[in-house]
Scaffold this motif. Structure first.
Motif, PDB file in Angstrom:
ATOM      1  N   CYS A  48      97.224 -14.085  59.454  1.00 52.02           N
ATOM      2  CA  CYS A  48      96.832 -14.548  60.789  1.00 52.02           C
ATOM      3  C   CYS A  48      97.417 -13.608  61.831  1.00 52.02           C
ATOM      4  O   CYS A  48      98.541 -13.126  61.691  1.00 52.02           O
ATOM      5  N   CYS A  91     102.500 -17.114  65.478  1.00 53.17           N
ATOM      6  CA  CYS A  91     103.345 -18.258  65.860  1.00 53.17           C
ATOM      7  C   CYS A  91     104.695 -18.100  65.151  1.00 53.17           C
ATOM      8  O   CYS A  91     104.740 -17.835  63.945  1.00 53.17           O
ATOM      9  N   CYS A 127     105.747 -20.004  61.861  1.00 55.43           N
ATOM     10  CA  CYS A 127     104.746 -20.072  60.803  1.00 55.43           C
ATOM     11  C   CYS A 127     104.858 -18.893  59.839  1.00 55.43           C
ATOM     12  O   CYS A 127     104.840 -17.727  60.268  1.00 55.43           O
ATOM     13  N   GLY A 157     101.870 -16.620  60.026  1.00 52.29           N
ATOM     14  CA  GLY A 157     101.944 -15.745  61.197  1.00 52.29           C
ATOM     15  C   GLY A 157     102.833 -14.536  60.931  1.00 52.29           C
ATOM     16  O   GLY A 157     102.541 -13.425  61.359  1.00 52.29           O
ATOM     17  N   GLY A 160      95.349 -18.822  58.965  1.00 53.91           N
ATOM     18  CA  GLY A 160      94.395 -18.270  59.929  1.00 53.91           C
ATOM     19  C   GLY A 160      94.062 -19.186  61.080  1.00 53.91           C
ATOM     20  O   GLY A 160      94.314 -20.388  61.049  1.00 53.91           O
TER      21      GLY A 160
HETATM   22  S1  SF4 Z   1      98.141 -19.884  60.884  1.00 53.78           S
HETATM   23 FE1  SF4 Z   1      98.089 -21.247  62.679  1.00 53.78          FE
HETATM   24  S2  SF4 Z   1     100.254 -21.695  63.130  1.00 53.78           S
HETATM   25 FE2  SF4 Z   1     100.211 -19.902  61.750  1.00 53.78          FE
HETATM   26  S3  SF4 Z   1     100.268 -18.105  63.095  1.00 53.78           S
HETATM   27 FE3  SF4 Z   1      98.114 -18.578  62.705  1.00 53.78          FE
HETATM   28  S4  SF4 Z   1      97.479 -19.924  64.394  1.00 53.78           S
HETATM   29 FE4  SF4 Z   1      99.729 -19.902  64.368  1.00 53.78          FE
END
Ligand code: SF4
Length: 348
Positions: free
Chosen positions: A113, A117, A120, A123, A159
């Motif tokens: 992703c 974040c 996460c 992330g 994602g």
């Molecule tokens: S998967 Fe969701 S929580 Fe994790 S970085 Fe991506 S948008 Fe943010």
């Protein structure tokens, strides 16, 4: 260059492709049944399709078995995590959650992703690539096989679905097609961290899916936790949610993550109530477990979360407190990175 996977096409697109090949578009119905009900993974196995047509399709499209998933099962609550690695090496993960009476699947829309974040694990991996419709649909099929049944699906895995909206939308059309998987759109929830233009687009679409918005938190700390906030500030996200509710007549789901000592105090509850005042919504409070692979929460966390829930309820809003599942196999919210890293906890 490899041919595109035939399972990346909606039935309407497939009908168009058949017409372009000089065939009847209605043959798409039969093809869909072969692909999604019989699970054909070879052009020679398309039952009821003339050989000449199978050969024409094989010359333009690919159709081969999708990779089998590695399976992890939580010893504490039975949650199943499926780890996929696609032929180019891109990882993705899905989670099967067993509720009291229903089974739900949490599936990925991207490999990695780009949103970054900070809490996460996905992330922290960074972005690998968008998943194709066939790769998204394959996750649902694998989850259904692993669980024996599936009542609902949420796009809350790896994602940001609204950053791969074209493919996610196609996968929803494929999943819900009555000649194929026939999975009801009303049982599908897409969760976004707040991609405002797509929330607005969804409001004007005919899709019957549910929308969840991951608020994460309500105040200025949000920009630290979710960098997307700098592009789409929370006030714009809430305005888009309001627009969505007005336009569709539906409520939106808000997800608020309770971080210990960060946003779970009385002032934070007041801030949250003020933020979403007047928006038709259901609120899910997610008790975040920051212990990598751990199952035990620090003492008093659950009680503190219940206090927060009470404050919200006293403010006139129903709030459901969701305890994370599958933490021992890193299957909980924000923990999906094992396929790429061999197991990892959140970074907060
Ligand atoms: S998967 Fe969701 S929580 Fe994790 S970085 Fe991506 S948008 Fe943010």
């Amino acid at each position: 260059m490899t041919n595109p996977d035939i399972r990346d096409l909606t039935r309407q697109e497939l009908a168009g492709a058949l017409i372009a090949l000089g065939e009847k578009g209605t043959r798409a119905d039969r093809l869909y049944t072969c692909l999604y009900r019989k699970g054909a993974a070879d052009f020679a196995a398309l039952d009821g399709i003339p050989r000449e047509l199978s050969e024409k399709l094989a010359a333009r499209y690919s159709l081969r078995p999708l990779p089998a998933a590695e399976k992890l099962i939580s010893k504490t609550d039975g949650t199943i995590k499926l780890l996929f690695r696609f032929p180019d090496g891109a990882p993705a993960e899905s989670v099967v959650l067993f509720n009291k009476k229903t089974v739900s699947a949490c599936i990925s829309s991207q490999s990695g992703c780009a949103c970054g974040c900070t809490f996460c694990a996905t992330g922290a991996l960074g972005f690998r690539r968008d998943l194709k419709p066939s790769e998204i649909v394959a996750q649902l099929a694998a989850c259904r096989r692993a669980a024996g049944k599936l009542d609902s699906v949420v796009f809350m895995g790896m994602g940001e679905p609204f950053l791969n909206w074209a493919n996610v939308k196609k996968s929803i059309l494929i999943l819900s097609d009555n000649k194929g998987c026939n999975f009801p759109q009303t049982k599908i929830t897409v969760s976004t961290v707040g991609v405002v233009p797509v929330i607005r687009e969804l409001a004007g679409s005919h899709l019957e899916i549910k929308l969840a918005i991951s608020l994460i938190t309500a105040g200025e700390k949000r920009a630290e936790l979710a960098p997307m906030d700098k592009k789409y500030p929370l006030k714009d996200v809430i305005e888009a949610a309001r627009y969505y509710c007005t336009k569709t007549g539906k409520a939106v789901f808000f997800e608020y993550i309770l971080f210990d000592g960060v946003n779970d105090g009385a002032q934070d509850a007041a801030k949250l109530l003020e933020l979403i005042k007047g928006v038709p919504c259901k609120l899910n409070l997610i008790l975040y477990n920051p212990l990598p692979g751990g199952t035990a929460l620090p003492p008093g966390r659950v009680e503190k979360a219940k206090e927060f829930q009470k404050l919200i309820m006293a403010g006139g809003l129903r709030a459901h407190l969701r305890r994370e599942k599958g933490t021992d196999i890193s299957a909980a919210c924000g923990q999906l990175a094992a396929a790429a890293q061999g197991g990892s906890g959140p970074a907060l």
